[in-house]
Design an enzyme around this catalytic site. Sequence first.
Site, PDB file in Angstrom:
ATOM      1  N   ASP A  52       0.855  -1.188   0.000  1.00  0.00           N
ATOM      2  CA  ASP A  52       0.000   0.000   0.000  1.00  0.00           C
ATOM      3  C   ASP A  52       0.893   1.240   0.000  1.00  0.00           C
ATOM      4  O   ASP A  52       1.427   1.647   1.021  1.00  0.00           O
ATOM      5  CB  ASP A  52      -0.906  -0.010   1.236  1.00  0.00           C
ATOM      6  CG  ASP A  52      -1.767   1.249   1.290  1.00  0.00           C
ATOM      7  OD1 ASP A  52      -1.728   2.026   0.307  1.00  0.00           O
ATOM      8  OD2 ASP A  52      -2.470   1.439   2.287  1.00  0.00           O
TER       9      ASP A  52
ATOM     10  N   ASP B 168      24.292  16.238 -58.785  1.00  0.00           N
ATOM     11  CA  ASP B 168      23.544  16.705 -57.612  1.00  0.00           C
ATOM     12  C   ASP B 168      22.596  17.843 -57.986  1.00  0.00           C
ATOM     13  O   ASP B 168      22.262  18.036 -59.169  1.00  0.00           O
ATOM     14  CB  ASP B 168      24.552  17.091 -56.508  1.00  0.00           C
ATOM     15  CG  ASP B 168      24.016  16.873 -55.117  1.00  0.00           C
ATOM     16  OD1 ASP B 168      23.243  17.745 -54.650  1.00  0.00           O
ATOM     17  OD2 ASP B 168      24.338  15.848 -54.484  1.00  0.00           O
ATOM     18  N   ASP B 169      22.209  18.602 -57.010  1.00  0.00           N
ATOM     19  CA  ASP B 169      21.233  19.685 -57.121  1.00  0.00           C
ATOM     20  C   ASP B 169      21.583  20.681 -58.241  1.00  0.00           C
ATOM     21  O   ASP B 169      22.755  21.034 -58.397  1.00  0.00           O
ATOM     22  CB  ASP B 169      21.226  20.407 -55.758  1.00  0.00           C
ATOM     23  CG  ASP B 169      20.085  21.379 -55.600  1.00  0.00           C
ATOM     24  OD1 ASP B 169      19.320  21.539 -56.554  1.00  0.00           O
ATOM     25  OD2 ASP B 169      19.977  21.959 -54.512  1.00  0.00           O
TER      26      ASP B 169
ATOM     27  N   LYS C 128      19.612  10.132 -55.527  1.00  0.00           N
ATOM     28  CA  LYS C 128      19.843  10.689 -54.189  1.00  0.00           C
ATOM     29  C   LYS C 128      18.595  11.485 -53.835  1.00  0.00           C
ATOM     30  O   LYS C 128      18.271  12.461 -54.500  1.00  0.00           O
ATOM     31  CB  LYS C 128      21.083  11.584 -54.197  1.00  0.00           C
ATOM     32  CG  LYS C 128      21.362  12.276 -52.869  1.00  0.00           C
ATOM     33  CD  LYS C 128      22.672  13.046 -52.943  1.00  0.00           C
ATOM     34  CE  LYS C 128      22.942  13.871 -51.716  1.00  0.00           C
ATOM     35  NZ  LYS C 128      24.158  14.688 -51.861  1.00  0.00           N
TER      36      LYS C 128
ATOM     37  N   ASP D 128      16.788  13.867 -51.473  1.00  0.00           N
ATOM     38  CA  ASP D 128      17.131  14.859 -50.450  1.00  0.00           C
ATOM     39  C   ASP D 128      15.857  15.476 -49.850  1.00  0.00           C
ATOM     40  O   ASP D 128      14.766  15.369 -50.424  1.00  0.00           O
ATOM     41  CB  ASP D 128      17.985  15.946 -51.131  1.00  0.00           C
ATOM     42  CG  ASP D 128      18.941  16.632 -50.180  1.00  0.00           C
ATOM     43  OD1 ASP D 128      18.761  16.502 -48.951  1.00  0.00           O
ATOM     44  OD2 ASP D 128      19.859  17.320 -50.662  1.00  0.00           O
TER      45      ASP D 128
ATOM     46  N   CYS E 203      18.621  11.094 -47.928  1.00  0.00           N
ATOM     47  CA  CYS E 203      19.401  12.251 -47.489  1.00  0.00           C
ATOM     48  C   CYS E 203      18.394  13.267 -46.967  1.00  0.00           C
ATOM     49  O   CYS E 203      17.306  13.403 -47.519  1.00  0.00           O
ATOM     50  CB  CYS E 203      20.165  12.824 -48.691  1.00  0.00           C
ATOM     51  SG  CYS E 203      21.056  14.344 -48.345  1.00  0.00           S
TER      52      CYS E 203
ATOM     53  N   ASP F 181      26.208  16.291 -43.915  1.00  0.00           N
ATOM     54  CA  ASP F 181      26.773  17.265 -44.852  1.00  0.00           C
ATOM     55  C   ASP F 181      28.175  17.671 -44.426  1.00  0.00           C
ATOM     56  O   ASP F 181      28.850  18.398 -45.155  1.00  0.00           O
ATOM     57  CB  ASP F 181      25.877  18.508 -44.936  1.00  0.00           C
ATOM     58  CG  ASP F 181      24.822  18.353 -46.011  1.00  0.00           C
ATOM     59  OD1 ASP F 181      24.908  17.397 -46.793  1.00  0.00           O
ATOM     60  OD2 ASP F 181      23.909  19.191 -46.074  1.00  0.00           O
TER      61      ASP F 181
HETATM   62  C1  DGJ Z   1      21.945  18.748 -48.949  1.00  0.00           C
HETATM   63  C2  DGJ Z   1      22.709  17.487 -49.201  1.00  0.00           C
HETATM   64  O1  DGJ Z   1      23.014  16.864 -48.008  1.00  0.00           O
HETATM   65  C3  DGJ Z   1      23.943  17.810 -50.010  1.00  0.00           C
HETATM   66  O2  DGJ Z   1      24.755  16.692 -50.161  1.00  0.00           O
HETATM   67  C4  DGJ Z   1      23.500  18.357 -51.343  1.00  0.00           C
HETATM   68  O3  DGJ Z   1      22.827  17.353 -52.042  1.00  0.00           O
HETATM   69  C5  DGJ Z   1      22.621  19.571 -51.137  1.00  0.00           C
HETATM   70  N1  DGJ Z   1      21.549  19.309 -50.214  1.00  0.00           N
HETATM   71  C6  DGJ Z   1      22.052  20.040 -52.452  1.00  0.00           C
HETATM   72  O4  DGJ Z   1      21.159  21.043 -52.299  1.00  0.00           O
END
Ligand code: DGJ
Length: 726
Positions: free
Chosen positions: A50, A363-364, A473, A475, A523, A545
């Site tokens: 209790d 990439d971008d 990739k 993101d 990512c 990054d």
């Molecule tokens: C963030 C990612 O982690 C990077 O490697 C790269 O792809 C940039 N974005 C591009 O905008």
Amino acid sequence: MAINCKDNVITMETRNSTYQMKVEKGFLIHTYYGEKVGDMDMSYLSRTIDRGFSGIPEGVKGRDFSLDTQLLEYPSYGTGDFRNDCLRVEYADGSQVTDLKFVSCQVKDGKYALEGLPAMYQGDKKAETLEITLKDEFKNLEVVLYYGVFEELDIITRACRVINKGQEKVSLLRVYSMCVDFYDRDMDLIHFYGRHAMERVTERTPLHHGMQSVGSRRGYSSHQYNPMVILCKHNATEDAGICYGASFVYSGNFAAEAEVAQANNTRLTMGIHDAQFKFVLNPGEDFTAPEVLLSFSRQGLGQLSRNYHKAIRENICRGKYKNARRPILINNWEATYFDFNTDKLLDIAREAKKLGIEMLVMDDGWFGKRDDDNSGLGDWFVNEKKLPGGLKKLVDGVNDIGLKFGIWFEPEMVSEDSELFRAHPDWALTVPGRSFTRGRNQLVLDFSRQEVRDYIFDRMSEILESANIEYVKWDANRHLTDVWSAALPAEKQGEVFHRYILGLYDFLEKITQKFPDVLFEGCSGGGGRFDAGMMYYHPQIWCSDDTDAVERLVIQYGTSFGYPVSTVGSHVSVCPNHQTGRSVSMKTRGVVAMAGTFGYELDITKMSQEDKEEVKVQIEDFKKYYELIQRGDYYRLTDDGKTSNLVAWQFTSEDKKEALVNGVVLKTRANPVFITVYLKGLNPDSVYEIEGQSGRFTGAALMNGGYPIPVMPDDYQAVQLYVKEC
Ligand code: DGJ
């Protein structure tokens, strides 16, 4: 059988652990999780007294038995357990009381699946499922607890489903996936905190009374806290001692909470964070809470990590690249940022081919109007100013050089300055009429909406079908704010965070099924969505990054607690490093990047001949050690540099016949102190040689006496020792 239900005692066993519950007075009590105890009812440990101010359930005689002082399996809110709860429901009458009683348990062969959610799958392993049904009789609300037992892997999975079997609408305010109660509080919490470009830093603190919690309310699992936590005894080390892990197979908001309560027992809970969470269930509807992977180790943190490595590598990751060797790639991001064109990419590809690199990733910046991060997201049409003649011309050119080709997408995002946003402003997450918050100058698309997903899916498919693209990739560069969906009524706005993730998973499932030969790398601004949920779709994720090899020692050390090397995206980049300005040798950068998927991220056309020669050797070495690195057992030989001047790790083949020891000596010293590295996981009686070094050593000698690290002339010098049984 790994699962046994007899005389109200429900027991699950893995190779090294026992997990047990018991039905007491109609309630499901937790009695034990820990080292194997054989055929034993562990409820003798569960004592009553209790304690005062603890509620006594209806029908229970005396004042000793209270839900507040028992160890419980799935605590709900409002009936006398005042600790942290897993389930909070608001009923039509405004009440929030739920009283869960045991109804039944069922054992099934194989591993359950969760519709629309990632989860461990059975594969070629032996697995069993336990389903326990609990019920609130008054409101006719049912909860099914799911357990998946992977005996050989020492993993028990948990998930649950709430079903509204009543006649009225109910609102779920919190549905956590699991709870584990412990009798004592003598444990430390280890969690992995961080920030963009410094993810998964290890922190270990003793539990204290009250709550210690980590979590995310950012819409994604986040850079800031990882959805994997460990509880361990104070004396647990890398190689000995009791530890428990909980890893959430989910990529959105989460909470992981450890509460030490009045009588010194500990409750660990994990689930979707309840911030802006309100899920409405009409009669007959149900809600599924995502999976948690539990694991127990008595052999310390190293073994716990190896349990997770194997489970995620073999029973979470899927697809062609689960086992196939991943190509050694070069990514143009740090080489060019947005400033590239076909000629520049082909120059990189030509040079890369000479060194043995196997894939170029663009990439971008290849689409729409995208010369910086202010515009273009959502317009997934090739920018012919940069790529004259189109994508196919570039990809064919790269293929002709002898490289595969990969491409970057950020499918969940939209720029205000884009054709897509101008056409569909309501597709972005914003609250109508209210000003909104930007992140990296962009907004998040409402992925809870089918039509939004369909549009992006079609654009992405067109691009992937237009040329020989073998890698994506994926993101995602901001977190979620202004969360409101134009597609849902007011009462369902509390569902948007979770529906976003369900939409994302639906998209990922479809796109990975449609393009089974494409290698998808996840990512989110580096490692902002590095969780077991994403690994179900992306067998690898860009880890951070921050590509500085010295900073990566800390990031990859923390990451290794919960995730296998095969999932860790890691590249050699240029020096001075773009994030820190630091310079370290090419060898150090190579050794650190090899504790991951390995690749390059620099302008190879500007590289010195000496570095190029070294890159050739690195690539050959990585190929040679590939199986050992990707599928070997991973051992942390030191910490991340907090207490030692050496950061070292080791890969050992399952048969213990070969090992690769890797280390970076942090600071060079005048009149240096000698450093010895102690190997792990070898066969003590076997005799080994170390490539390039003289002498023969027993495993016992290398593990107990260690091996001397040469004195090195500069900061951050790396060693890599290949050890082979003779
Ligand atoms: C963030 C990612 O982690 C990077 O490697 C790269 O792809 C940039 N974005 C591009 O905008």
